[in-house]
Design a protein around this motif. Structure first.
Motif, PDB file in Angstrom:
ATOM      1  N   GLY A 307       0.820  -1.213   0.000  1.00  0.00           N
ATOM      2  CA  GLY A 307       0.000   0.000   0.000  1.00  0.00           C
ATOM      3  C   GLY A 307       0.853   1.263   0.000  1.00  0.00           C
ATOM      4  N   PRO A 308       0.492   2.284  -0.789  1.00  0.00           N
ATOM      5  CA  PRO A 308       1.264   3.530  -0.848  1.00  0.00           C
ATOM      6  C   PRO A 308       1.443   4.193   0.520  1.00  0.00           C
ATOM      7  CG  PRO A 308      -0.350   3.466  -2.620  1.00  0.00           C
ATOM      8  CD  PRO A 308      -0.659   2.301  -1.728  1.00  0.00           C
ATOM      9  N   HIS A 309       0.472   3.986   1.438  1.00  0.00           N
ATOM     10  CA  HIS A 309       0.556   4.613   2.751  1.00  0.00           C
ATOM     11  C   HIS A 309       1.733   4.077   3.575  1.00  0.00           C
ATOM     12  CE1 HIS A 309      -1.609   0.878   3.571  1.00  0.00           C
ATOM     13  NE2 HIS A 309      -1.198   0.988   4.831  1.00  0.00           N
ATOM     14  N   ARG A 310       2.293   2.934   3.160  1.00  0.00           N
ATOM     15  CA  ARG A 310       3.444   2.369   3.891  1.00  0.00           C
ATOM     16  C   ARG A 310       4.777   2.839   3.317  1.00  0.00           C
ATOM     17  NH1 ARG A 310       3.404  -3.845   4.906  1.00  0.00           N
ATOM     18  NH2 ARG A 310       5.163  -3.150   6.206  1.00  0.00           N
ATOM     19  N   LEU A 311       4.748   3.607   2.247  1.00  0.00           N
ATOM     20  CA  LEU A 311       5.988   4.077   1.624  1.00  0.00           C
ATOM     21  C   LEU A 311       6.287   5.518   2.017  1.00  0.00           C
ATOM     22  CD1 LEU A 311       8.329   3.571  -0.405  1.00  0.00           C
ATOM     23  CD2 LEU A 311       6.828   4.560  -2.170  1.00  0.00           C
ATOM     24  N   GLU A 312       7.542   5.749   2.309  1.00  0.00           N
ATOM     25  CA  GLU A 312       8.033   7.091   2.594  1.00  0.00           C
ATOM     26  C   GLU A 312       9.217   7.351   1.667  1.00  0.00           C
ATOM     27  OE1 GLU A 312      10.638   8.506   6.216  1.00  0.00           O
ATOM     28  OE2 GLU A 312       8.520   8.422   6.787  1.00  0.00           O
ATOM     29  N   LEU A 313       9.152   8.404   0.873  1.00  0.00           N
ATOM     30  CA  LEU A 313      10.217   8.709  -0.072  1.00  0.00           C
ATOM     31  C   LEU A 313      11.112   9.804   0.481  1.00  0.00           C
ATOM     32  CD1 LEU A 313       8.197   8.634  -3.406  1.00  0.00           C
ATOM     33  CD2 LEU A 313       9.831   6.926  -2.597  1.00  0.00           C
ATOM     34  N   GLU A 314      12.410   9.551   0.449  1.00  0.00           N
ATOM     35  CA  GLU A 314      13.379  10.534   0.922  1.00  0.00           C
ATOM     36  C   GLU A 314      13.949  11.289  -0.278  1.00  0.00           C
ATOM     37  OE1 GLU A 314      16.353   9.135   3.567  1.00  0.00           O
ATOM     38  OE2 GLU A 314      14.999   7.805   4.675  1.00  0.00           O
ATOM     39  N   ILE A 315      13.901  12.617  -0.207  1.00  0.00           N
ATOM     40  CA  ILE A 315      14.460  13.438  -1.270  1.00  0.00           C
ATOM     41  C   ILE A 315      15.359  14.493  -0.641  1.00  0.00           C
ATOM     42  CG2 ILE A 315      12.500  13.058  -2.815  1.00  0.00           C
ATOM     43  CD1 ILE A 315      11.416  15.736  -2.059  1.00  0.00           C
ATOM     44  N   THR A 316      16.395  14.877  -1.351  1.00  0.00           N
ATOM     45  CA  THR A 316      17.305  15.885  -0.833  1.00  0.00           C
ATOM     46  C   THR A 316      16.894  17.259  -1.345  1.00  0.00           C
ATOM     47  OG1 THR A 316      18.840  15.746  -2.702  1.00  0.00           O
ATOM     48  CG2 THR A 316      19.198  14.232  -0.844  1.00  0.00           C
ATOM     49  N   GLU A 317      17.355  18.265  -0.636  1.00  0.00           N
ATOM     50  CA  GLU A 317      17.057  19.631  -1.051  1.00  0.00           C
ATOM     51  C   GLU A 317      17.647  19.937  -2.423  1.00  0.00           C
ATOM     52  OE1 GLU A 317      18.043  24.183   0.351  1.00  0.00           O
ATOM     53  OE2 GLU A 317      18.511  22.518   1.665  1.00  0.00           O
ATOM     54  N   THR A 318      18.847  19.427  -2.682  1.00  0.00           N
ATOM     55  CA  THR A 318      19.478  19.638  -3.982  1.00  0.00           C
ATOM     56  C   THR A 318      18.626  19.054  -5.097  1.00  0.00           C
ATOM     57  OG1 THR A 318      21.656  19.544  -2.950  1.00  0.00           O
ATOM     58  CG2 THR A 318      21.567  19.238  -5.334  1.00  0.00           C
ATOM     59  N   ALA A 319      18.061  17.864  -4.857  1.00  0.00           N
ATOM     60  CA  ALA A 319      17.209  17.233  -5.862  1.00  0.00           C
ATOM     61  C   ALA A 319      15.962  18.057  -6.122  1.00  0.00           C
ATOM     62  CB  ALA A 319      16.824  15.822  -5.409  1.00  0.00           C
ATOM     63  N   VAL A 320      15.372  18.612  -5.073  1.00  0.00           N
ATOM     64  CA  VAL A 320      14.168  19.433  -5.218  1.00  0.00           C
ATOM     65  C   VAL A 320      14.468  20.687  -6.026  1.00  0.00           C
ATOM     66  CG1 VAL A 320      12.547  20.884  -3.944  1.00  0.00           C
ATOM     67  CG2 VAL A 320      13.036  18.578  -3.145  1.00  0.00           C
ATOM     68  N   MET A 321      15.635  21.281  -5.791  1.00  0.00           N
ATOM     69  CA  MET A 321      15.974  22.538  -6.441  1.00  0.00           C
ATOM     70  C   MET A 321      16.311  22.365  -7.916  1.00  0.00           C
ATOM     71  SD  MET A 321      18.277  24.322  -3.459  1.00  0.00           S
ATOM     72  CE  MET A 321      18.626  25.804  -4.413  1.00  0.00           C
ATOM     73  N   THR A 322      16.656  21.141  -8.341  1.00  0.00           N
ATOM     74  CA  THR A 322      17.067  20.913  -9.717  1.00  0.00           C
ATOM     75  C   THR A 322      15.965  21.282 -10.705  1.00  0.00           C
ATOM     76  OG1 THR A 322      18.495  19.112  -8.984  1.00  0.00           O
ATOM     77  CG2 THR A 322      17.966  19.193 -11.328  1.00  0.00           C
ATOM     78  N   SER A 323      14.749  20.920 -10.402  1.00  0.00           N
ATOM     79  CA  SER A 323      13.602  21.269 -11.252  1.00  0.00           C
ATOM     80  C   SER A 323      12.390  21.405 -10.342  1.00  0.00           C
ATOM     81  CB  SER A 323      13.379  20.187 -12.317  1.00  0.00           C
ATOM     82  OG  SER A 323      12.282  20.520 -13.142  1.00  0.00           O
ATOM     83  N   ALA A 324      12.281  22.569  -9.707  1.00  0.00           N
ATOM     84  CA  ALA A 324      11.333  22.755  -8.607  1.00  0.00           C
ATOM     85  C   ALA A 324       9.879  22.526  -9.026  1.00  0.00           C
ATOM     86  CB  ALA A 324      11.490  24.154  -8.014  1.00  0.00           C
TER      87      ALA A 324
END
Length: 446
Positions: A307-324
């Motif tokens: 189930g999607p509710h059991r998944l947590e995705l980790e993202i870095t700030e650098t990754a977010v800034m690449t294509s906001a």
């Protein structure tokens, strides 16, 4: 009566040749013009082998802008790039559109590395200014690869290959980089290509494994979930660090295939855990630039039955800034389906507070750089304390990474940090060892 063909305007031989050697969008020469110019210059200098330099420039992050604003906006940016490059090119230089978002150059009066790097820096600065799309401005950077004749090759094909090798090296190092070809760089890229082929084969043969590190509640040590971590041991290369092979997969364009295999394995393993435990999984910057990422992730979960509710995705700030903008839509779509989003390595980026304001996260992970010194460095202690207080006010959960000792854990608990992970609570382990860990530790802590 004249035939229909005779009614068409007559095109001269010179005009046909000009069309064959020109890029119709930008009006610059194309790769055929580049080839002929290089061959002519090499022939002229064969008797008196004075050096000259060729270069390939690639726009960083152009594809997401093209995807976001449409092909017409992308074409407008390419035309503006061409105009800037023609305007800043030194006397005698040739500027061509190589292919897609790549441009190529010949510099007859650039003889060595230093001159190439100065030209590259100048062009980099020119291309970094905002691009006007009418109702909005966008910014781009560019990466450069240079090759100096005859040291990097004595014919067009070899020179071009050397410039492409240098460009690959620039792209590996990040955005806005400048590389001049050398034999050392060629050897480095040869090793990278060998590693790439081995990794591609490892994905096909299912040789890349997933290990799991527990994330616990600091108050009582109860296991709350596990972070999935990639591990690869090659028959010939031995252990290859994920800090080496994951960036390589990003750079060479197959991070999606690697990530999908790893997420599928991790999700299948999580099915055998207690239902209340979550699975934490890392997303790369390349995936946050791809509008199809959320669909791929959700499809992978569905095939595995997690189930999607059991998944947590980790993202870095650098990754977010690449294509906001693209990242924001991906995050919103995944959260709408129940996936939680965690901001990883918090405190090490350039504008972490801005990211918390602009994006919706469920959790923040404090970087190990602060945690490792929390008992010995007063500044680190105060930074962690401030992050915990801020996240409490924003109703965000907090995880401290890199907890190594009992003293670290006690200090974090005293500061009000809710969750943690690190060797003190458990090293990354394979699926079987994780089951053993759960049978003992989870039953004791719940």
């Amino acid at each position: 009566m004249r035939s229909a063909g005779n009614l068409l305007p007559q095109v001269s031989q010179n005009e046909l040749q000009a069309m064959a050697y020109s890029d119709p969008l930008t009006g610059l020469g194309n790769r055929y013009r580049l080839r002929d110019k290089v061959r002519l210059l090499a022939a002229e200098r064969a008797q008196d082998p004075a050096p000259f330099t060729i270069c390939i420039a690639n726009l960083d992050g152009f594809k997401p802008i093209n995807d976001l604003f449409g092909a017409e906006a992308g074409d407008e940016i390419l035309c503006q790039v061409a105009h800037r490059l023609k305007a800043c090119a030194p006397d005698g230089a040739t500027v061509t559109r190589h292919e897609g978002d790549q441009f190529a150059f010949i510099f007859p009066l650039v003889f060595e590395r230093g001159g190439a790097e100065r030209i590259g820096q100048m062009m980099k600065d020119v291309l970094s200014a905002p691009y006007d799309l009418g109702d909005r401005n966008v910014r781009l950077s560019a990466s450069f690869g240079f090759a100096v004749y005859p040291f990097a090759g004595e014919n067009f094909e070899d020179l071009l290959r050397s410039a492409e090798t240098a460009l690959y090296r620039s792209k590996r190092r990040g955005r806005g980089q400048i590389t001049v070809y050398s034999s050392e760089i060629a050897e480095e890229m040869k090793r990278a290509t060998h590693l790439e082929q081995a990794l591609r084969n490892a994905i096909i043969t299912d040789a890349v494994e997933v290990y799991f590190q527990p994330i616990v509640r600091l108050q009582d040590g109860a296991v709350l979930g596990f972070e999935a971590l990639a591990r690869w041991i090659d028959h010939d290369l031995g252990f290859v660090s994920p800090s080496v092979f994951v960036p390589l997969a990003e750079e060479r364009g197959f991070i999606d295939a690697l990530s999908e295999v790893l997420l599928s394995k991790a999700a299948e393993a999580a099915l055998s855990w207690p239902q209340e435990l979550f699975l934490s999984f890392n997303l790369s910057s390349a995936q946050l630039m791809d509008p199809g990422t959320s669909e791929t992730i959700l499809s992978t979960l569905a095939r595995a039955g997690l189930g999607p509710h059991r998944l947590e995705l980790e993202i870095t700030e650098t990754a977010v800034m690449t294509s906001a903008d693209t990242a924001q839509r991906i995050i919103a779509d995944l959260r709408q389906h129940g996936v939680k989003i965690s901001l990883d390595d918090f405190g090490t980026g350039q504008s972490s507070l801005g990211r918390l304001r602009d994006f919706t996260f469920d959790k923040v992970k404090i970087d190990r750089a602060f945690v490792s010194q929390i008992t010995t460095d007063r500044a680190s202690e105060h930074i962690v304390k401030a992050i915990v207080a801020m996240c409490d006010g924003l109703e965000l959960q907090v995880v401290a990474e890199g907890i190594e000792t009992h003293e670290d854990a006690e200090k974090l608990k005293a500061l009000g940090c809710g969750m943690g992970q690190g060797y003190y609570y458990g090293k990354p382990a394979d699926t079987a060892a994780t089951h053993t860990y759960l049978r003992s530790r989870y039953q004791q802590s719940t």
